[in-house]
Design a protein around this motif. Structure first.
Motif, PDB file in Angstrom:
ATOM      1  N   ALA A 152     -55.913   8.364 144.219  1.00 36.50           N
ATOM      2  CA  ALA A 152     -56.415   7.470 143.164  1.00 36.50           C
ATOM      3  C   ALA A 152     -55.701   7.732 141.844  1.00 36.50           C
ATOM      4  O   ALA A 152     -55.356   6.800 141.112  1.00 36.50           O
ATOM      5  N   ASN A 155     -52.304   6.248 142.005  1.00 37.97           N
ATOM      6  CA  ASN A 155     -52.364   4.790 141.880  1.00 37.97           C
ATOM      7  C   ASN A 155     -52.609   4.365 140.442  1.00 37.97           C
ATOM      8  O   ASN A 155     -52.081   3.349 139.982  1.00 37.97           O
ATOM      9  N   LEU A 156     -53.445   5.151 139.720  1.00 43.58           N
ATOM     10  CA  LEU A 156     -53.687   4.825 138.310  1.00 43.58           C
ATOM     11  C   LEU A 156     -52.400   4.935 137.507  1.00 43.58           C
ATOM     12  O   LEU A 156     -52.105   4.082 136.667  1.00 43.58           O
ATOM     13  N   HIS A 159     -50.232   2.017 138.235  1.00 40.61           N
ATOM     14  CA  HIS A 159     -50.714   0.767 137.642  1.00 40.61           C
ATOM     15  C   HIS A 159     -50.415   0.715 136.150  1.00 40.61           C
ATOM     16  O   HIS A 159     -50.071  -0.343 135.613  1.00 40.61           O
ATOM     17  N   SER A 195     -55.689   1.145 133.209  1.00 46.66           N
ATOM     18  CA  SER A 195     -55.575   2.301 134.084  1.00 46.66           C
ATOM     19  C   SER A 195     -56.125   2.037 135.481  1.00 46.66           C
ATOM     20  O   SER A 195     -55.855   2.797 136.400  1.00 46.66           O
ATOM     21  N   THR A 196     -56.882   0.982 135.677  1.00 44.63           N
ATOM     22  CA  THR A 196     -57.403   0.616 136.987  1.00 44.63           C
ATOM     23  C   THR A 196     -57.409  -0.902 137.119  1.00 44.63           C
ATOM     24  O   THR A 196     -57.337  -1.622 136.120  1.00 44.63           O
ATOM     25  N   TYR A 197     -57.510  -1.351 138.361  1.00 45.94           N
ATOM     26  CA  TYR A 197     -57.476  -2.792 138.598  1.00 45.94           C
ATOM     27  C   TYR A 197     -58.865  -3.392 138.766  1.00 45.94           C
ATOM     28  O   TYR A 197     -59.063  -4.576 138.547  1.00 45.94           O
TER      29      TYR A 197
END
Length: 433
Positions: A152, A155-156, A159, A195-197
């Motif tokens: 995670a 991924n952040l 992104h 920072s996140t989707y």
């Protein structure tokens, strides 16, 4: 005399004694009147006795020879008995063996004492701890959670890197003058949101400030950066006076804007990107458009409508910002940083601006307020320097200071000169050169 002669003589003497005894016994028997035995029987008996005595003598002699020479009273020819010599160190003195006097003796290793157990119970083995199988399951769960958290985090980072916020920060710090505190606040909102989707509400930021402080310029820089990152189709710049100048067309404009935003949001959902909507001159927006936008930014919408950024640029509340800065300039320390001054401005002006904006329309209850401060004379000179460089003029400091002096300023407070029009007249004056 040799050993065989002595043995033969001894055996012969023993045989003569046996003959004498036998003869005496025969005489006695004859006297008694017993019948005389045959001569052959006596001969065989004598032979047996001789053999027996001879064997015993030989056995005895061998035993004496094994023990050594006997005492003085022993038989002649028999080997004497001798005791073995035993070597001891009893008579030795330290001076007898000088070579070994200084050699240290090795210490004997002490044997570890054996653990004794009670006799009635016997030896007991230490019980081995039994491991539960649930422990391995717990370890496996920890590994899975660690991998998920690490994935995670990666991924952040990916992104955030997609939107190149570091490049945006360098651009804003280079192009926007006198608003470093506001720029840091805006970048903080963007970093937290991008920072996140997955989000539970869209990001709504409302930028307010007097005329000429750089609101429209800030919007153009953001639009250009996001176009290079997510594409032209996912960025919308909406100017109310250009797209919907007539108030009679407000309802139709609201429907058209809703359809346009829905199409952009659906396309962004397919591409897994976050779109940007910029509404400049928001103070001229009609009520119908504001109502439609409030429905879009509400948190009860579908998922695709929650992943979007709405930026409103307006001069609503500019009088409160100007009044606050002119009245509190003396309390602002010169050593205070730009972020510190903006934090103080945000803390004191946010409640006032929110109260004013919520009375105008409930849309601003969903927005984060970001005020821009007035520009000082030094900031106006930076605007002239940048514009003259773009147009190809020589950046003469004397000429720049003369042009900056032609701008109208508020009354000097605590040595600060705040421009009334900001950098709005800079482009026009440079074009006159």
């Amino acid at each position: 005399m040799s050993e065989p002669d002595s043995s033969s003589s001894s055996s012969q003497a023993a045989a003569d004694l046996m003959d004498e005894e036998l003869e005496s016994e025969e005489g006695k028997s004859r006297k008694d009147g017993s019948p005389t035995p045959s001569l052959s029987g006596f001969a065989s008996l004598r032979a047996v006795m001789r053999i027996k005595h001879k064997y015993q003598a030989m056995k005895k002699r061998r035993q004496e020879m094994a023990l050594g020479p006997g005492p003085p009273g022993s038989l002649a020819g028999a080997p004497g008995r001798t005791s073995p010599k035993i070597f001891t160190f009893d008579g030795a003195t330290p001076s007898t063996f000088p070579a070994f006097s200084c050699v240290p003796q090795k210490k004997k290793k002490k044997r570890k004492k054996r653990v004794l157990f009670p006799n009635d119970v016997g030896r007991k083995a230490v019980p081995k701890p039994e491991r539960s199988r649930a422990t391995y399951c717990l370890y496996l769960l920890f590994v899975i959670v660690f991998v998920q958290v690490y994935n995670a985090i990666e991924n952040l980072d990916d992104h955030v890197l997609r939107y190149d916020l570091e490049g945006l920060e360098r651009t804003l710090r280079r192009e926007v003058f006198g608003q470093q505190g506001a720029v840091e606040g805006l970048l903080s909102h963007l970093k937290d949101y991008l920072s996140t989707y997955v989000h539970n509400k869209p990001l709504v930021v409302s930028v307010h400030g007097p005329s000429g402080v750089g609101k429209s310029h800030l919007g153009r820089l953001l639009a250009g950066h996001f176009r290079s990152v997510v594409g032209d189709t996912l960025v919308l710049q909406y100017y109310v006076l250009h797209h919907c100048p007539q108030e009679a067309d407000a309802a139709q404009c609201a429907r058209n804007l809703s359809t346009l935003i829905s199409g952009i949001v659906e396309r962004a959902e397919e591409e897994e990107k976050i779109p940007l909507f910029i509404f400049d001159e928001a103070e001229h927006m009609h009520v119908e458009i504001l109502d439609m936008l409030r429905q879009l930014v509400a948190s009860k919408q579908c998922n695709e409508y929650l992943n979007a950024i709405y930026l409103f640029l307006s001069n609503l509340g500019h009088s409160h910002i100007t009044k606050h800065l002119l009245q509190n300039s003396s309390s602002i320390s010169v050593a205070m940083t730009a972020s510190g001054r903006h934090a103080n401005l945000l803390k004191e002006l946010t409640p006032v601006l929110r109260n004013v904006l919520e009375k105008l329309h409930p849309l601003w209850t969903e927005a984060d307020i970001l005020p821009l401060s007035l520009l000082e004379k030094s900031h106006v000179m930076e605007c002239f320097l940048d514009e003259m460089t773009r147009e190809g003029f020589y950046p003469d400091h004397t000429n720049i200071e003369r042009l900056a002096g032609e701008i109208e300023y508020h009354t000097v407070v605590a040595g600060r000169e705040y421009s009334q029009t900001g950098c709005k007249q800079v482009v026009a004056k440079v074009n006159l050169l």
